[in-house]
Design a protein around this motif. Structure first.
Motif, PDB file in Angstrom:
ATOM      1  N   ASP A  20       0.829  -1.210   0.000  1.00 58.98           N
ATOM      2  CA  ASP A  20       0.000   0.000   0.000  1.00 58.98           C
ATOM      3  C   ASP A  20       0.862   1.259   0.000  1.00 58.98           C
ATOM      4  OD1 ASP A  20      -2.265  -1.586   0.015  1.00 58.98           O
ATOM      5  OD2 ASP A  20      -2.589  -1.400   2.179  1.00 58.98           O
ATOM      6  N   SER A  21       1.972   1.256   0.750  1.00 55.81           N
ATOM      7  CA  SER A  21       2.835   2.443   0.764  1.00 55.81           C
ATOM      8  C   SER A  21       3.482   2.677  -0.592  1.00 55.81           C
ATOM      9  CB  SER A  21       3.883   2.347   1.875  1.00 55.81           C
ATOM     10  OG  SER A  21       4.664   1.195   1.728  1.00 55.81           O
ATOM     11  N   ALA A  22       3.813   1.615  -1.310  1.00 54.83           N
ATOM     12  CA  ALA A  22       4.370   1.765  -2.661  1.00 54.83           C
ATOM     13  C   ALA A  22       3.322   2.310  -3.620  1.00 54.83           C
ATOM     14  CB  ALA A  22       4.923   0.435  -3.166  1.00 54.83           C
ATOM     15  N   VAL A  23       2.072   1.843  -3.485  1.00 54.81           N
ATOM     16  CA  VAL A  23       0.981   2.353  -4.333  1.00 54.81           C
ATOM     17  C   VAL A  23       0.777   3.842  -4.081  1.00 54.81           C
ATOM     18  CG1 VAL A  23      -1.504   2.246  -4.778  1.00 54.81           C
ATOM     19  CG2 VAL A  23      -0.191   0.137  -4.565  1.00 54.81           C
ATOM     20  N   THR A  24       0.770   4.244  -2.818  1.00 57.64           N
ATOM     21  CA  THR A  24       0.578   5.660  -2.474  1.00 57.64           C
ATOM     22  C   THR A  24       1.673   6.514  -3.083  1.00 57.64           C
ATOM     23  OG1 THR A  24      -0.575   5.082  -0.436  1.00 57.64           O
ATOM     24  CG2 THR A  24       0.400   7.290  -0.557  1.00 57.64           C
ATOM     25  N   LEU A  25       2.933   6.089  -2.931  1.00 54.05           N
ATOM     26  CA  LEU A  25       4.045   6.828  -3.516  1.00 54.05           C
ATOM     27  C   LEU A  25       3.937   6.854  -5.032  1.00 54.05           C
ATOM     28  CD1 LEU A  25       6.731   8.335  -3.395  1.00 54.05           C
ATOM     29  CD2 LEU A  25       7.870   6.087  -3.282  1.00 54.05           C
ATOM     30  N   LEU A  26       3.608   5.733  -5.636  1.00 56.99           N
ATOM     31  CA  LEU A  26       3.510   5.658  -7.092  1.00 56.99           C
ATOM     32  C   LEU A  26       2.450   6.620  -7.618  1.00 56.99           C
ATOM     33  CD1 LEU A  26       5.008   4.092  -9.271  1.00 56.99           C
ATOM     34  CD2 LEU A  26       3.143   2.463  -9.280  1.00 56.99           C
ATOM     35  N   ARG A  27       1.321   6.729  -6.931  1.00 54.87           N
ATOM     36  CA  ARG A  27       0.276   7.669  -7.361  1.00 54.87           C
ATOM     37  C   ARG A  27       0.761   9.114  -7.277  1.00 54.87           C
ATOM     38  NH1 ARG A  27      -4.550   4.233  -4.591  1.00 54.87           N
ATOM     39  NH2 ARG A  27      -5.026   2.999  -6.454  1.00 54.87           N
ATOM     40  N   THR A  28       1.512   9.443  -6.232  1.00 53.92           N
ATOM     41  CA  THR A  28       2.079  10.788  -6.107  1.00 53.92           C
ATOM     42  C   THR A  28       3.050  11.061  -7.246  1.00 53.92           C
ATOM     43  OG1 THR A  28       1.838  10.758  -3.703  1.00 53.92           O
ATOM     44  CG2 THR A  28       3.457  12.298  -4.607  1.00 53.92           C
ATOM     45  N   LEU A  29       3.909  10.086  -7.527  1.00 52.59           N
ATOM     46  CA  LEU A  29       4.881  10.251  -8.614  1.00 52.59           C
ATOM     47  C   LEU A  29       4.188  10.354  -9.966  1.00 52.59           C
ATOM     48  CD1 LEU A  29       7.532   7.680  -7.361  1.00 52.59           C
ATOM     49  CD2 LEU A  29       7.710  10.186  -7.299  1.00 52.59           C
ATOM     50  N   TRP A  30       3.099   9.610 -10.151  1.00 46.84           N
ATOM     51  CA  TRP A  30       2.330   9.648 -11.403  1.00 46.84           C
ATOM     52  C   TRP A  30       1.788  11.065 -11.629  1.00 46.84           C
ATOM     53  CZ3 TRP A  30      -0.107   5.052 -13.949  1.00 46.84           C
ATOM     54  CH2 TRP A  30      -0.925   5.402 -15.026  1.00 46.84           C
ATOM     55  N   ARG A  32       3.073  13.809 -10.746  1.00 45.73           N
ATOM     56  CA  ARG A  32       4.182  14.694 -11.128  1.00 45.73           C
ATOM     57  C   ARG A  32       4.768  14.367 -12.492  1.00 45.73           C
ATOM     58  NH1 ARG A  32       7.034  14.104  -5.598  1.00 45.73           N
ATOM     59  NH2 ARG A  32       5.625  15.380  -4.380  1.00 45.73           N
ATOM     60  N   HIS A  33       4.866  13.077 -12.807  1.00 42.67           N
ATOM     61  CA  HIS A  33       5.618  12.646 -13.985  1.00 42.67           C
ATOM     62  C   HIS A  33       4.765  12.022 -15.080  1.00 42.67           C
ATOM     63  CE1 HIS A  33       9.374  13.264 -11.781  1.00 42.67           C
ATOM     64  NE2 HIS A  33       8.795  12.643 -10.764  1.00 42.67           N
ATOM     65  N   GLY A  34       3.490  11.792 -14.810  1.00 45.70           N
ATOM     66  CA  GLY A  34       2.647  11.095 -15.774  1.00 45.70           C
ATOM     67  C   GLY A  34       2.791   9.588 -15.600  1.00 45.70           C
ATOM     68  N   PRO A  35       2.284   8.809 -16.561  1.00 42.34           N
ATOM     69  CA  PRO A  35       2.339   7.340 -16.470  1.00 42.34           C
ATOM     70  C   PRO A  35       3.772   6.846 -16.251  1.00 42.34           C
ATOM     71  CG  PRO A  35       0.906   8.007 -18.251  1.00 42.34           C
ATOM     72  CD  PRO A  35       1.586   9.259 -17.761  1.00 42.34           C
ATOM     73  N   LEU A  36       3.890   5.747 -15.505  1.00 39.93           N
ATOM     74  CA  LEU A  36       5.194   5.239 -15.072  1.00 39.93           C
ATOM     75  C   LEU A  36       5.388   3.776 -15.443  1.00 39.93           C
ATOM     76  CD1 LEU A  36       4.984   6.832 -11.523  1.00 39.93           C
ATOM     77  CD2 LEU A  36       6.454   7.621 -13.398  1.00 39.93           C
ATOM     78  N   MET A  37       6.621   3.304 -15.289  1.00 37.70           N
ATOM     79  CA  MET A  37       6.978   1.907 -15.508  1.00 37.70           C
ATOM     80  C   MET A  37       8.089   1.538 -14.527  1.00 37.70           C
ATOM     81  SD  MET A  37       9.423   2.177 -18.916  1.00 37.70           S
ATOM     82  CE  MET A  37       9.994   0.494 -18.863  1.00 37.70           C
ATOM     83  N   PHE A  38       8.261   0.252 -14.270  1.00 32.26           N
ATOM     84  CA  PHE A  38       9.368  -0.248 -13.463  1.00 32.26           C
ATOM     85  C   PHE A  38      10.241  -1.143 -14.324  1.00 32.26           C
ATOM     86  CE2 PHE A  38       6.569   0.549  -9.811  1.00 32.26           C
ATOM     87  CZ  PHE A  38       7.475   1.060  -8.892  1.00 32.26           C
ATOM     88  N   HIS A  39      11.543  -1.160 -13.973  1.00 32.00           N
ATOM     89  CA  HIS A  39      12.458  -2.116 -14.572  1.00 32.00           C
ATOM     90  C   HIS A  39      13.410  -2.612 -13.496  1.00 32.00           C
ATOM     91  CE1 HIS A  39      15.696  -3.870 -16.982  1.00 32.00           C
ATOM     92  NE2 HIS A  39      14.746  -4.079 -17.865  1.00 32.00           N
ATOM     93  N   GLU A 114      11.688   8.310  -7.763  1.00 32.67           N
ATOM     94  CA  GLU A 114      11.412   8.560  -6.352  1.00 32.67           C
ATOM     95  C   GLU A 114      12.623   9.111  -5.605  1.00 32.67           C
ATOM     96  OE1 GLU A 114      13.346   4.575  -5.922  1.00 32.67           O
ATOM     97  OE2 GLU A 114      12.153   5.580  -7.444  1.00 32.67           O
ATOM     98  N   ALA A 115      13.802   9.132  -6.215  1.00 32.86           N
ATOM     99  CA  ALA A 115      15.040   9.518  -5.540  1.00 32.86           C
ATOM    100  C   ALA A 115      14.940  10.855  -4.799  1.00 32.86           C
ATOM    101  CB  ALA A 115      16.198   9.529  -6.531  1.00 32.86           C
ATOM    102  N   PRO A 116      14.350  11.906  -5.352  1.00 33.58           N
ATOM    103  CA  PRO A 116      14.281  13.180  -4.630  1.00 33.58           C
ATOM    104  C   PRO A 116      13.338  13.165  -3.417  1.00 33.58           C
ATOM    105  CG  PRO A 116      14.015  13.526  -6.999  1.00 33.58           C
ATOM    106  CD  PRO A 116      13.934  12.054  -6.747  1.00 33.58           C
ATOM    107  N   GLU A 117      12.549  12.121  -3.257  1.00 34.93           N
ATOM    108  CA  GLU A 117      11.559  12.061  -2.175  1.00 34.93           C
ATOM    109  C   GLU A 117      12.159  11.599  -0.843  1.00 34.93           C
ATOM    110  OE1 GLU A 117       8.411  13.126  -2.849  1.00 34.93           O
ATOM    111  OE2 GLU A 117       9.219  13.532  -4.854  1.00 34.93           O
TER     112      GLU A 117
END
Length: 135
Positions: A20-30, A32-39, A114-117
């Protein structure tokens, strides 16, 4: 916690989840940055941590495996999934694991959004019985 959709042929359960904490952060980043991906590469420079990029910023190829797709768009946001990719070479080593994306305090790689967070994404893993049923 949410599970990614199953995308690999001949598999019936998800290979990757997100806390859940990763989802919350991901939504915040989205937002700011728009759609995202992981690698997940397994290389140097925080290679054990998943890297999060704006969608399409990192080009994937036959050298990568799509492990799952997350539906985590912010409320009212576009319905584009967040893909989770892993290098094919790393997948050969991690084939018998289920991955969970989590967030921990501390700075990760400067390449991940997420590095600046002051936090970083982290993979937690558990073994599974075989490579065709990851859950």
């Amino acid at each position: 916690m949410i599970e990614a959709s199953v995308v690999l042929d001949d598999e019936t359960t998800s290979r990757v989840a997100m806390t859940d904490s990763a989802v919350t952060l991901l939504r915040t980043l989205w937002e700011r940055h728009g759609p995202l991906m992981f690698h997940q590469s397994g290389g140097c420079c925080d290679g054990s941590s998943p890297m999060c990029y704006p969608a399409g910023e990192l080009l994937t190829s036959d050298a990568d495996v799509l492990l799952g797709r997350f539906d985590v768009a912010p409320d009212g946001g576009p319905a584009q999934p967040v893909d989770f990719w892993m290098s094919r070479e790393q997948f050969a080593l991690w084939r018998h694991t289920h991955l969970t994306v989590d967030v921990v305090p501390g700075r990760g790689s400067g390449f991940s959004v997420e590095a600046p967070e002051g936090v970083r994404f982290l993979i937690r893993s558990r073994l599974v019985d075989d490579g065709t049923d990851a859950g």
